[in-house]
Motif scaffolding. Structure first.
Motif, PDB file in Angstrom:
ATOM      1  N   ASN A 139       0.935  -1.249   0.013  1.00 32.88           N
ATOM      2  CA  ASN A 139       0.068   0.144   0.123  1.00 32.88           C
ATOM      3  C   ASN A 139       0.906   1.231   0.132  1.00 32.88           C
ATOM      4  N   ALA A 140       1.809   1.415  -0.873  1.00 31.65           N
ATOM      5  CA  ALA A 140       2.673   2.480  -0.967  1.00 31.65           C
ATOM      6  C   ALA A 140       2.599   3.133  -2.492  1.00 31.65           C
ATOM      7  N   PRO A 141       1.498   4.181  -2.564  1.00 30.40           N
ATOM      8  CA  PRO A 141       1.357   4.888  -3.421  1.00 30.40           C
ATOM      9  C   PRO A 141       2.383   5.701  -4.018  1.00 30.40           C
ATOM     10  N   MET A 142       2.499   5.855  -5.340  1.00 28.84           N
ATOM     11  CA  MET A 142       3.685   6.674  -5.948  1.00 28.84           C
ATOM     12  C   MET A 142       3.868   7.889  -5.453  1.00 28.84           C
ATOM     13  N   SER A 143       4.998   8.522  -5.121  1.00 25.96           N
ATOM     14  CA  SER A 143       5.368   9.865  -4.586  1.00 25.96           C
ATOM     15  C   SER A 143       5.345  10.705  -5.573  1.00 25.96           C
ATOM     16  N   GLU A 144       5.197  12.155  -5.303  1.00 26.95           N
ATOM     17  CA  GLU A 144       5.408  13.079  -5.899  1.00 26.95           C
ATOM     18  C   GLU A 144       6.652  13.161  -7.111  1.00 26.95           C
ATOM     19  N   GLN A 145       7.753  12.925  -6.084  1.00 24.60           N
ATOM     20  CA  GLN A 145       8.878  13.193  -6.657  1.00 24.60           C
ATOM     21  C   GLN A 145       9.209  12.079  -7.827  1.00 24.60           C
ATOM     22  N   LEU A 146       8.617  10.771  -7.814  1.00 23.79           N
ATOM     23  CA  LEU A 146       8.657   9.949  -8.562  1.00 23.79           C
ATOM     24  C   LEU A 146       7.749  10.418 -10.104  1.00 23.79           C
ATOM     25  N   ARG A 147       6.398  10.731  -9.647  1.00 30.19           N
ATOM     26  CA  ARG A 147       5.815  11.022 -10.743  1.00 30.19           C
ATOM     27  C   ARG A 147       6.286  12.194 -11.716  1.00 30.19           C
ATOM     28  N   GLU A 148       6.915  13.125 -10.912  1.00 34.30           N
ATOM     29  CA  GLU A 148       7.486  14.311 -11.713  1.00 34.30           C
ATOM     30  C   GLU A 148       8.784  13.631 -12.704  1.00 34.30           C
TER      31      GLU A 148
END
Length: 297
Positions: free
Chosen positions: A277-286
């Motif tokens: 249950n570890a959603p993708m971080s904003e840093q990774l999405r960027e």
């Protein structure tokens, strides 16, 4: 004759050494010459690279590297390429890559400026921060609660250095000890020989989820710093780095990267079918947009 021999032997030595270095630094040539590639993996870096119930490597990073191997087969024209595997640790992963024992490292290695002096990194594919694994009933909730406690971290990791620096800079007053790998560090907490295990939070979630009793542990504390993970390659090998970066770009642009992410971070995973249950971080999405290989400091 004597002078000629004295000149020729050193020259031959340097020629041979230079050839060996060139072969190691040119990964694709090495692969073509041997018709094989050796992939370094971690034994307990869940969910990135670890041994499954069949004692074979698996994980998010492992699957990405399999896409790289498929691309290597295309480029070298070797459909029957032999894929060898080599377990690596935090301590030996860089030397084994440098000396040619492994050709690519698919684990959970932080891309930082210090390591970039020794090796190269492909596009960053995850971002994480150093936090703490403790027993669920522990009074430790923040870094300030570590005064007088024993904290373990894996030897050879950036986390060990970050914790040591924080301990000194903030006068936190804890004893820092080293473990050979993540599994041993978690065991020290489980058996009460350490009060907390400082490591990348996603690895702590993975270790907790795959422990015999996940509810016995908690991941606590504020992240000390945010760091990127990336596939590690030999330094100054532009052709192989481009191949790996292009493979990652293809996976990202096609949407396959997000599919793999959901599989390993938001779905039940082996060996115990537990969801991190570890959603993708904003840093990774960027970074899925920017596709940078920029290191942490």
């Amino acid at each position: 004759m004597r002078n000629s021999t004295l000149v020729t032997v050193p020259m031959l030595f340097f020629i041979l050494c230079g050839t060996a270095v060139a072969e190691v630094s040119s990964t694709l040539e090495k692969i073509r010459n041997t018709n094989s590639i050796t992939v370094g993996y971690r034994e307990s870096s869940i969910p990135f690279s670890y041994l499954g119930s069949d004692a074979q490597p698996t994980g998010f990073a492992w699957e990405i590297c399999n896409r790289v191997i498929d691309r290597v087969k295309e480029v070298t024209g070797s459909a029957d390429l032999r894929v060898a595997t080599q377990a690596v640790t935090s301590q030996n992963r860089i030397p084994l890559l440098q000396n040619g024992t492994v050709d690519i490292e698919c684990g959970s290695t932080t891309n930082n400026s210090d390591r970039a002096k020794q090796v190269s990194f492909a596009t960053n594919y995850f971002y994480t921060g150093t936090r703490l694994l403790v027993k669920a009933d522990s009074a430790i909730k923040t870094l300030a609660d570590l005064n007088g406690k024993t904290v373990v971290s894996t030897t050879g990791t950036t986390n060990f250095q970050v914790l040591r620096k924080a301990n000194a800079d903030q006068n936190l007053g804890f004893k820092l000890i080293g473990a050979k790998d993540h599994a041993e560090a978690a065991l020290l907490v489980q058996t009460g020989r350490a009060d907390a295990f400082g490591m990348d939070d996603i690895l702590l979630y993975g270790l907790r989820a795959n422990s015999r009793n996940p509810d016995d542990f908690a991941v606590v504390g504020e992240a000390l710093q945010i760091e990127p993970y990336a596939i590690m390659l030999r330094k100054d090998d532009a052709a192989f780095k481009k191949l790996v970066d292009d493979t990652l770009a293809s996976i990202i642009d096609s949407g396959e990267f997000e599919t793999l992410y959901k599989k390993w971070f938001e779905s039940p995973i082996p060996p115990r079918d537990i969801n991190l249950n570890a959603p993708m971080s904003e840093q990774l999405r960027e970074n899925l947009q920017n596709k940078t290989d920029a290191p942490s400091v």
